[in-house]
Design a protein around this motif. Structure first.
Motif, PDB file in Angstrom:
ATOM      1  N   GLN A  88       0.835  -1.208   0.000  1.00 44.94           N
ATOM      2  CA  GLN A  88       0.000   0.000   0.000  1.00 44.94           C
ATOM      3  C   GLN A  88       0.870   1.258   0.000  1.00 44.94           C
ATOM      4  O   GLN A  88       0.553   2.240  -0.684  1.00 44.94           O
ATOM      5  CB  GLN A  88      -0.927   0.015   1.214  1.00 44.94           C
ATOM      6  N   VAL A  89       1.959   1.227   0.754  1.00 43.75           N
ATOM      7  CA  VAL A  89       2.891   2.365   0.781  1.00 43.75           C
ATOM      8  C   VAL A  89       3.479   2.587  -0.602  1.00 43.75           C
ATOM      9  O   VAL A  89       3.511   3.721  -1.117  1.00 43.75           O
ATOM     10  CB  VAL A  89       4.012   2.135   1.821  1.00 43.75           C
ATOM     11  N   VAL A  90       3.942   1.519  -1.238  1.00 47.23           N
ATOM     12  CA  VAL A  90       4.557   1.628  -2.568  1.00 47.23           C
ATOM     13  C   VAL A  90       3.536   2.186  -3.571  1.00 47.23           C
ATOM     14  O   VAL A  90       3.864   3.072  -4.373  1.00 47.23           O
ATOM     15  CB  VAL A  90       5.123   0.271  -3.028  1.00 47.23           C
ATOM     16  N   GLN A  91       2.298   1.705  -3.519  1.00 45.42           N
ATOM     17  CA  GLN A  91       1.263   2.214  -4.422  1.00 45.42           C
ATOM     18  C   GLN A  91       0.981   3.692  -4.161  1.00 45.42           C
ATOM     19  O   GLN A  91       0.818   4.471  -5.099  1.00 45.42           O
ATOM     20  CB  GLN A  91      -0.009   1.389  -4.294  1.00 45.42           C
ATOM     21  N   ALA A  92       0.918   4.081  -2.893  1.00 41.37           N
ATOM     22  CA  ALA A  92       0.673   5.497  -2.557  1.00 41.37           C
ATOM     23  C   ALA A  92       1.821   6.373  -3.048  1.00 41.37           C
ATOM     24  O   ALA A  92       1.601   7.471  -3.562  1.00 41.37           O
ATOM     25  CB  ALA A  92       0.489   5.658  -1.055  1.00 41.37           C
ATOM     26  N   MET A  93       3.042   5.885  -2.923  1.00 43.09           N
ATOM     27  CA  MET A  93       4.208   6.675  -3.329  1.00 43.09           C
ATOM     28  C   MET A  93       4.294   6.840  -4.843  1.00 43.09           C
ATOM     29  O   MET A  93       4.958   7.759  -5.322  1.00 43.09           O
ATOM     30  CB  MET A  93       5.488   6.046  -2.776  1.00 43.09           C
ATOM     31  N   ASP A  94       3.611   5.982  -5.599  1.00 39.05           N
ATOM     32  CA  ASP A  94       3.578   6.142  -7.055  1.00 39.05           C
ATOM     33  C   ASP A  94       2.951   7.474  -7.461  1.00 39.05           C
ATOM     34  O   ASP A  94       3.211   7.974  -8.556  1.00 39.05           O
ATOM     35  CB  ASP A  94       2.794   4.998  -7.708  1.00 39.05           C
ATOM     36  N   LYS A  95       2.143   8.063  -6.580  1.00 34.80           N
ATOM     37  CA  LYS A  95       1.460   9.322  -6.889  1.00 34.80           C
ATOM     38  C   LYS A  95       2.009  10.504  -6.099  1.00 34.80           C
ATOM     39  O   LYS A  95       1.483  11.606  -6.188  1.00 34.80           O
ATOM     40  CB  LYS A  95      -0.037   9.165  -6.619  1.00 34.80           C
ATOM     41  N   PHE A  96       3.066  10.284  -5.319  1.00 36.84           N
ATOM     42  CA  PHE A  96       3.618  11.371  -4.502  1.00 36.84           C
ATOM     43  C   PHE A  96       4.152  12.507  -5.364  1.00 36.84           C
ATOM     44  O   PHE A  96       4.126  13.663  -4.960  1.00 36.84           O
ATOM     45  CB  PHE A  96       4.703  10.831  -3.562  1.00 36.84           C
ATOM     46  N   ASP A  97       4.609  12.199  -6.571  1.00 37.22           N
ATOM     47  CA  ASP A  97       5.156  13.258  -7.426  1.00 37.22           C
ATOM     48  C   ASP A  97       4.073  14.182  -7.991  1.00 37.22           C
ATOM     49  O   ASP A  97       4.382  15.129  -8.701  1.00 37.22           O
ATOM     50  CB  ASP A  97       6.027  12.690  -8.538  1.00 37.22           C
ATOM     51  N   GLU A  98       2.806  13.925  -7.665  1.00 40.08           N
ATOM     52  CA  GLU A  98       1.725  14.841  -8.045  1.00 40.08           C
ATOM     53  C   GLU A  98       1.628  16.029  -7.079  1.00 40.08           C
ATOM     54  O   GLU A  98       0.917  16.984  -7.350  1.00 40.08           O
ATOM     55  CB  GLU A  98       0.395  14.091  -8.110  1.00 40.08           C
ATOM     56  N   ILE A  99       2.356  15.978  -5.963  1.00 34.60           N
ATOM     57  CA  ILE A  99       2.400  17.068  -4.997  1.00 34.60           C
ATOM     58  C   ILE A  99       3.265  18.194  -5.574  1.00 34.60           C
ATOM     59  O   ILE A  99       4.304  17.944  -6.190  1.00 34.60           O
ATOM     60  CB  ILE A  99       2.993  16.580  -3.648  1.00 34.60           C
ATOM     61  N   GLU A 100       2.838  19.438  -5.345  1.00 36.64           N
ATOM     62  CA  GLU A 100       3.565  20.600  -5.847  1.00 36.64           C
ATOM     63  C   GLU A 100       5.024  20.576  -5.389  1.00 36.64           C
ATOM     64  O   GLU A 100       5.314  20.293  -4.232  1.00 36.64           O
ATOM     65  CB  GLU A 100       2.900  21.885  -5.360  1.00 36.64           C
ATOM     66  N   ASN A 101       5.929  20.854  -6.303  1.00 36.02           N
ATOM     67  CA  ASN A 101       7.377  20.918  -6.098  1.00 36.02           C
ATOM     68  C   ASN A 101       8.054  19.563  -5.929  1.00 36.02           C
ATOM     69  O   ASN A 101       9.259  19.505  -5.739  1.00 36.02           O
ATOM     70  CB  ASN A 101       7.747  21.833  -4.922  1.00 36.02           C
ATOM     71  N   ILE A 102       7.300  18.468  -5.996  1.00 35.40           N
ATOM     72  CA  ILE A 102       7.902  17.135  -5.967  1.00 35.40           C
ATOM     73  C   ILE A 102       8.062  16.699  -7.421  1.00 35.40           C
ATOM     74  O   ILE A 102       7.090  16.616  -8.161  1.00 35.40           O
ATOM     75  CB  ILE A 102       7.021  16.122  -5.210  1.00 35.40           C
ATOM     76  N   THR A 103       9.302  16.455  -7.830  1.00 36.98           N
ATOM     77  CA  THR A 103       9.540  16.128  -9.235  1.00 36.98           C
ATOM     78  C   THR A 103       9.743  14.639  -9.484  1.00 36.98           C
ATOM     79  O   THR A 103       9.791  14.216 -10.627  1.00 36.98           O
ATOM     80  CB  THR A 103      10.762  16.905  -9.775  1.00 36.98           C
TER      81      THR A 103
END
Length: 114
Positions: free
Chosen positions: A67-82
């Protein structure tokens, strides 16, 4: 701090507590975030973050890790996260305390101190 942004994000993405340190008596399941390294070059930042998933069984720790790995797949959608890239992913059970856990390590790239 990148750790605070990540904690807020995972608090919304997961149904378990997200902590910065292991506290005695904390009921499983839970997740711990730890920054293990970082660098900066020309206003571009990189952090290496270990996310440990604790659960009552090895199987449930593996499920939470997934679940953590799946959630982190979308972390780069946060502003300033590339970018948020899985570096490694493995069983990390604590033989001393007999706690079941998995660990996923991510390399996170971001534009400025967030």
């Amino acid at each position: 701090m990148i750790e605070l942004i990540l904690k807020q994000y995972l608090n919304g993405a997961l149904d378990v507590p997200v902590l910065f340190e292991h506290k005695a008596g904390t009921d499983v399941p839970f997740v711990i975030i730890e920054k293990t390294g970082g660098s900066s070059n020309n206003h571009l930042h990189k952090a290496t973050i270990a996310i440990q998933s604790y659960a009552a069984s090895l199987y449930n720790a593996a499920l939470l890790n997934n679940q953590v790995v799946q959630a982190m797949d979308k972390f780069d959608e946060i502003e300033n996260i590339t970018g948020a890239h899985l570096n490694s992913n493995y069983n990390y059970s604590d033989t001393e305390t007999k706690n079941y856990r998995y660990q996923a390590v991510f390399d996170i790239n971001y534009l400025q101190e967030v």
